[in-house]
Write an enzyme that holds these catalytic residues in place. Structure first.
Site, PDB file in Angstrom:
ATOM      1  N   ASN A  61      28.282  51.554 -39.246  1.00  0.00           N
ATOM      2  CA  ASN A  61      27.701  53.304 -40.757  1.00  0.00           C
ATOM      3  C   ASN A  61      26.970  51.963 -41.588  1.00  0.00           C
ATOM      4  OD1 ASN A  61      30.155  52.303 -40.732  1.00  0.00           O
ATOM      5  ND2 ASN A  61      30.663  53.476 -41.683  1.00  0.00           N
ATOM      6  N   GLU A  63      25.868  52.133 -45.299  1.00  0.00           N
ATOM      7  CA  GLU A  63      25.834  52.973 -46.590  1.00  0.00           C
ATOM      8  C   GLU A  63      25.133  52.517 -47.666  1.00  0.00           C
ATOM      9  OE1 GLU A  63      30.522  53.871 -47.429  1.00  0.00           O
ATOM     10  OE2 GLU A  63      30.380  54.576 -45.746  1.00  0.00           O
ATOM     11  N   CYS A  72      25.167  56.964 -40.352  1.00  0.00           N
ATOM     12  CA  CYS A  72      26.089  56.427 -38.999  1.00  0.00           C
ATOM     13  C   CYS A  72      25.713  55.657 -38.191  1.00  0.00           C
ATOM     14  CB  CYS A  72      26.067  58.045 -38.779  1.00  0.00           C
ATOM     15  SG  CYS A  72      26.793  59.408 -39.531  1.00  0.00           S
ATOM     16  N   GLU A  74      26.050  56.310 -34.858  1.00  0.00           N
ATOM     17  CA  GLU A  74      25.553  56.862 -33.714  1.00  0.00           C
ATOM     18  C   GLU A  74      24.733  56.856 -34.136  1.00  0.00           C
ATOM     19  OE1 GLU A  74      28.024  57.878 -35.977  1.00  0.00           O
ATOM     20  OE2 GLU A  74      30.012  59.109 -34.810  1.00  0.00           O
ATOM     21  N   CYS A 111      29.638  63.171 -36.540  1.00  0.00           N
ATOM     22  CA  CYS A 111      29.168  63.716 -37.140  1.00  0.00           C
ATOM     23  C   CYS A 111      28.082  65.050 -36.938  1.00  0.00           C
ATOM     24  CB  CYS A 111      28.575  63.839 -38.076  1.00  0.00           C
ATOM     25  SG  CYS A 111      27.243  63.352 -38.968  1.00  0.00           S
TER      26      CYS A 111
HETATM   27  N1  THU Z   1      30.191  58.304 -40.003  1.00  0.00           N
HETATM   28  C1  THU Z   1      29.905  57.577 -39.312  1.00  0.00           C
HETATM   29  O1  THU Z   1      29.217  56.261 -38.497  1.00  0.00           O
HETATM   30  N2  THU Z   1      29.658  58.460 -37.773  1.00  0.00           N
HETATM   31  C2  THU Z   1      30.656  59.258 -38.027  1.00  0.00           C
HETATM   32  O2  THU Z   1      30.737  59.829 -36.959  1.00  0.00           O
HETATM   33  C3  THU Z   1      31.196  59.877 -39.219  1.00  0.00           C
HETATM   34  C4  THU Z   1      31.552  59.160 -40.521  1.00  0.00           C
HETATM   35  C5  THU Z   1      30.142  57.154 -41.547  1.00  0.00           C
HETATM   36  C6  THU Z   1      28.944  57.725 -42.873  1.00  0.00           C
HETATM   37  C7  THU Z   1      30.029  56.402 -43.637  1.00  0.00           C
HETATM   38  O3  THU Z   1      29.760  55.829 -43.482  1.00  0.00           O
HETATM   39  C8  THU Z   1      31.518  57.064 -43.308  1.00  0.00           C
HETATM   40  O4  THU Z   1      31.935  56.894 -41.741  1.00  0.00           O
HETATM   41  C9  THU Z   1      32.335  58.106 -44.092  1.00  0.00           C
HETATM   42  O5  THU Z   1      31.779  59.528 -43.866  1.00  0.00           O
END
Ligand code: THU
Length: 160
Positions: A61, A63, A72, A74, A111
């Site tokens: 991930n 940000e 994310c 994925e 998600c």
């Molecule tokens: N996140 C992911 O990378 N994958 C998921 O399946 C759920 C959420 C990340 C997004 C964000 O950087 C952090 O987790 C919190 O939501």
């Protein structure tokens, strides 16, 4: 009235029950969490894709101070794979996540936005993508992205 009941089968496994290939993919996802850039959530997610030629592509991930800009793990992995290996089918995805350097006690599931991105690829390649969700207490295994996203909206729904 008629009823439509939708069921999904998820296997719950211990690490000792995984195949070598599954163990390797999960290890890659766990390692990928180290590359998560998450100064805002402090939640590091790693994803690993197994391609049909057995290459493994990882993502984490990423940000951003402008929160919605982040991506994310994925989709980071998926879009890298499709941008660089567009003709190579994806056989499986493994996902792992940690908080304060501790892997989650229960599995992290993609998600909704990532499920939609993944199902586009699954439908386009006409080959199911196996899903492995790692946690300290066990691993969830599903046969396909479709099983995580019932009543999918896809390209076929736009045909007349
Ligand atoms: N996140 C992911 O990378 N994958 C998921 O399946 C759920 C959420 C990340 C997004 C964000 O950087 C952090 O987790 C919190 O939501």
């Amino acid at each position: 009235m008629r009823e439509l009941e939708i069921t999904t089968k998820i296997d719950i496994l211990q690490e000792s029950e995984l195949s070598q290939e599954e163990t390797k993919l999960i290890t890659s996802a766990k390692e990928a969490t180290n590359n998560g850039y998450s100064p805002y959530s402090h939640f590091q997610v790693g994803a690993a894709l197994l391609l049909e030629d057995n290459d493994i592509i990882t993502g984490s991930n990423q940000e951003n101070a402008s929160y919605p800009v982040g991506c994310c793990a994925e989709r980071t992995a998926l879009f890298w794979a499709k941008a660089n290996r567009p003709d190579c089918n994806i056989k499986a995805i493994a996902i792992a996540a940690k908080h304060s350097n501790d892997f989650t006690p229960s599995p992290i599931s993609p998600c909704g936005m990532c499920r939609q991105a993944l199902i586009e690829v699954e439908q386009q390649q006409k080959h199911f993508i196996k899903v492995l969700l790692y946690s300290k207490e066990g691993i969830y295994r599903a046969d396909s992205i479709a099983s995580l996203l019932p009543l999918t909206f896809g390209a076929d729904n736009m045909k007349g």
